[in-house]
Motif scaffolding. Structure first.
Motif, mmCIF file in Angstrom:
data_model
loop_
_atom_site.group_PDB
_atom_site.id
_atom_site.type_symbol
_atom_site.label_atom_id
_atom_site.label_comp_id
_atom_site.label_asym_id
_atom_site.label_seq_id
_atom_site.Cartn_x
_atom_site.Cartn_y
_atom_site.Cartn_z
ATOM 1 N N SER A 1 1.057 -1.211 0.195
ATOM 2 C CA SER A 1 -0.120 -0.079 0.041
ATOM 3 C C SER A 1 0.316 1.399 0.203
ATOM 4 N N MET A 2 2.167 0.630 0.271
ATOM 5 C CA MET A 2 3.656 2.531 0.164
ATOM 6 C C MET A 2 3.663 2.446 -0.787
ATOM 7 N N LYS A 3 3.447 1.560 -1.566
ATOM 8 C CA LYS A 3 4.590 2.171 -2.736
ATOM 9 C C LYS A 3 3.560 2.620 -3.735
ATOM 10 N N VAL A 4 1.690 1.944 -2.757
ATOM 11 C CA VAL A 4 0.507 2.802 -3.867
ATOM 12 C C VAL A 4 0.766 4.313 -3.800
ATOM 13 N N GLN A 5 1.225 4.627 -2.305
ATOM 14 C CA GLN A 5 1.050 5.688 -1.556
ATOM 15 C C GLN A 5 1.860 6.490 -1.817
ATOM 16 N N PHE A 6 2.775 6.202 -2.408
ATOM 17 C CA PHE A 6 4.073 7.291 -2.469
ATOM 18 C C PHE A 6 4.709 6.946 -4.674
ATOM 19 N N ALA A 7 3.870 6.036 -5.319
ATOM 20 C CA ALA A 7 4.046 6.302 -6.218
ATOM 21 C C ALA A 7 3.142 7.597 -6.383
ATOM 22 N N LEU A 8 1.878 7.582 -6.100
ATOM 23 C CA LEU A 8 0.777 8.921 -6.403
ATOM 24 C C LEU A 8 1.454 10.243 -5.838
ATOM 25 N N GLU A 9 2.251 9.801 -4.301
ATOM 26 C CA GLU A 9 2.780 11.743 -3.810
ATOM 27 C C GLU A 9 4.040 11.885 -4.464
ATOM 28 N N THR A 10 4.834 10.964 -5.227
ATOM 29 C CA THR A 10 5.680 11.378 -6.621
ATOM 30 C C THR A 10 5.192 12.669 -7.527
ATOM 31 N N GLN A 11 4.458 11.788 -8.249
ATOM 32 C CA GLN A 11 3.457 12.087 -9.160
ATOM 33 C C GLN A 11 3.103 13.778 -8.338
ATOM 34 N N PHE A 12 2.472 13.992 -7.429
ATOM 35 C CA PHE A 12 2.300 15.013 -6.739
ATOM 36 C C PHE A 12 3.252 15.923 -6.715
ATOM 37 N N VAL A 13 4.371 15.948 -6.197
ATOM 38 C CA VAL A 13 5.082 17.048 -6.131
ATOM 39 C C VAL A 13 6.237 16.817 -7.252
ATOM 40 N N GLU A 14 5.674 16.044 -8.356
ATOM 41 C CA GLU A 14 6.713 16.654 -9.608
ATOM 42 C C GLU A 14 5.330 17.008 -10.337
ATOM 43 N N ASP A 15 4.272 17.478 -10.303
ATOM 44 C CA ASP A 15 3.326 18.444 -10.700
ATOM 45 C C ASP A 15 3.068 19.383 -9.976
ATOM 46 N N ASN A 16 4.114 20.064 -8.522
ATOM 47 C CA ASN A 16 3.732 21.098 -8.522
ATOM 48 C C ASN A 16 4.557 21.637 -7.455
ATOM 49 N N LYS A 17 5.561 20.791 -7.920
ATOM 50 C CA LYS A 17 7.035 20.827 -7.803
ATOM 51 C C LYS A 17 7.598 22.519 -7.132
ATOM 52 N N ALA A 18 6.841 23.526 -8.304
ATOM 53 C CA ALA A 18 7.246 24.963 -8.372
ATOM 54 C C ALA A 18 6.344 25.509 -7.791
ATOM 55 N N GLU A 19 5.384 25.527 -6.783
ATOM 56 C CA GLU A 19 4.551 25.861 -5.911
ATOM 57 C C GLU A 19 4.785 25.035 -4.390
ATOM 58 N N LEU A 20 5.137 23.898 -4.494
ATOM 59 C CA LEU A 20 5.428 23.513 -2.829
ATOM 60 C C LEU A 20 7.761 24.046 -3.015
ATOM 61 N N ASP A 21 8.018 24.635 -3.440
ATOM 62 C CA ASP A 21 8.989 25.252 -3.476
ATOM 63 C C ASP A 21 9.184 26.589 -2.742
ATOM 64 N N ALA A 22 8.267 27.248 -3.349
ATOM 65 C CA ALA A 22 7.922 28.805 -2.796
ATOM 66 C C ALA A 22 7.168 28.467 -1.933
ATOM 67 N N MET A 23 6.021 27.738 -1.313
ATOM 68 C CA MET A 23 5.320 27.368 -0.229
ATOM 69 C C MET A 23 6.793 27.435 0.530
ATOM 70 N N LEU A 24 7.947 26.922 0.952
ATOM 71 C CA LEU A 24 8.019 26.375 2.063
ATOM 72 C C LEU A 24 9.377 27.674 1.761
ATOM 73 N N ALA A 25 9.564 28.244 0.666
ATOM 74 C CA ALA A 25 10.788 29.183 1.072
ATOM 75 C C ALA A 25 9.825 30.274 1.553
ATOM 76 N N GLU A 26 8.848 30.364 1.889
ATOM 77 C CA GLU A 26 7.956 31.917 2.322
ATOM 78 C C GLU A 26 7.701 31.129 3.994
ATOM 79 N N TYR A 27 7.302 30.323 4.158
ATOM 80 C CA TYR A 27 6.872 29.313 5.833
ATOM 81 C C TYR A 27 7.672 28.459 6.442
#
Length: 335
Positions: A305-331
């Motif tokens: 189940s974690m393999k499935v979960q992590f695969a979905l998370e990896t895709q999410f991070v790849e699709d939203n990396k610029a926004e995630l990085d911007a959020m961390l830079a601010e917060y």
């Protein structure tokens, strides 16, 4: 200044941990390589929350109490820091490893049901608790006591907000209207949590939530649950369709006992003897959890189940990396 913090969104970081670690206790880890700490998303959420361990939580709570005392003094009240008012207890890695053993499950089940004896013991401990401010409160009038608590915690939810919560709607927490405690917690916990209430990142967190919900409907998880249900049926539990059903069965049965009990209107304590009902449910919990543990271990449920979960998370991070990085830079928590 951004103030409103949705409790349902703030809980996302906790939900992430549950979604990933829910396969552990009584779940049969199977000795795989993945751990929930490896979660691609948790690398971002943990940066917002900072280091979370028991020592850090205790130190943070001590600082909160110190700030609360100063705030209450400024408002004209005396307040003795409550050293017993600690932060949440965090299970250590050793605790989780112990819970993820057949021996532990055979004695505790999921660790969900408390016997009446255990509840009475907890009640005894609660009755022994002494509020360090009770002597001071005894010197105040009823009106002053009300003002003390409103200063301490804020006015609380309105009738409309309470009604909304009863209907299952979220409650918008605002530290600025939560008294001295709200202010102290805000100052101590830093800016990392404010990311969850920043409207600029609401859509990002909404998408993050869908990662966890979509995992439950993933074809691989559904197939895994079918195999788990078949194994449980062979063990004598034929009514389950998905792994979560076993938890739900015990939780619903426990709630049914609570709802059937009568309570003293003055003390709020249960009237009558429910020992047999709780003891019977505890044994049922152990039987179900033990079968669950063995089936999950056989199927390596946690890892799959974690393999499935992590695969979905990896895709999410790849699709939203610029926004995630911007959020961390601010917060990102700077602690």
């Amino acid at each position: 200044m951004r103030t409103g913090t949705s409790l349902s969104v703030v809980g996302l970081a906790v939900a992430a941990a549950i979604a990933l670690s829910g396969c552990s206790s009584a779940g049969g880890g199977g000795g795989g390589e993945l751990k929930w700490e490896d979660s691609p998303i948790s690398k971002y959420t943990s940066a917002l929350w900072g280091e979370v361990d028991q020592a850090a939580m205790d130190a943070q709570q001590a600082e909160i109490e110190k700030l609360v005392a100063a705030c209450m003094k400024d408002e004209g009240f005396e307040y003795t820091p409550n050293t017993n008012n600690g932060g949440m207890m965090i299970s250590s890695g050793t605790d989780m490893e112990e819970r993820d053993t057949e021996e532990w499950v055979a004695s505790n089940g999921y660790g969900m049901v408390q016997t009446q004896e255990e509840m009475e013991a907890q009640q005894g401990e609660a009755e022994e608790y002494v509020d360090p401010n009770q002597d001071y409160l005894a010197t105040l009038s009823e009106t002053e006591v009300s003002a003390f608590y409103e200063t301490l915690h804020g006015p609380g939810p309105t009738e409309e907000e309470m009604a909304a919560m009863e209907e299952g709607e979220g409650y918008e927490y605002n530290w600025e209207t939560s008294g001295c405690y709200g202010a102290a917690q805000h100052e101590t916990q830093g800016e990392g949590q404010e990311a969850y209430s920043d409207p600029d990142y609401k859509a990002l967190f909404d998408k993050m939530n869908t990662v966890y919900t979509s995992a439950q409907t993933d074809p691989k998880i559904k197939e895994l649950d079918r195999s788990w249900a078949s194994c449980m049926a062979d063990a004598g539990f034929a009514d389950f369709k998905a792994k979560q059903d076993s938890f739900t069965l015990i939780s619903d049965a426990q709630n049914a006992i609570y709802e059937s009990m009568e309570y003293d209107p003055e003390t709020g304590q249960p009237i009558g003897d429910s020992k047999d009902a709780f003891a019977e449910l505890k044994q049922q919990e152990i039987d179900v959890a033990l079968a669950d543990f063995r089936c999950s271990k056989k199927l390596n449920y946690a890892q799959e189940s974690m393999k499935v979960q992590f695969a979905l998370e990896t895709q999410f991070v790849e699709d939203n990396k610029a926004e995630l990085d911007a959020m961390l830079a601010e917060y990102a928590t700077k602690k």
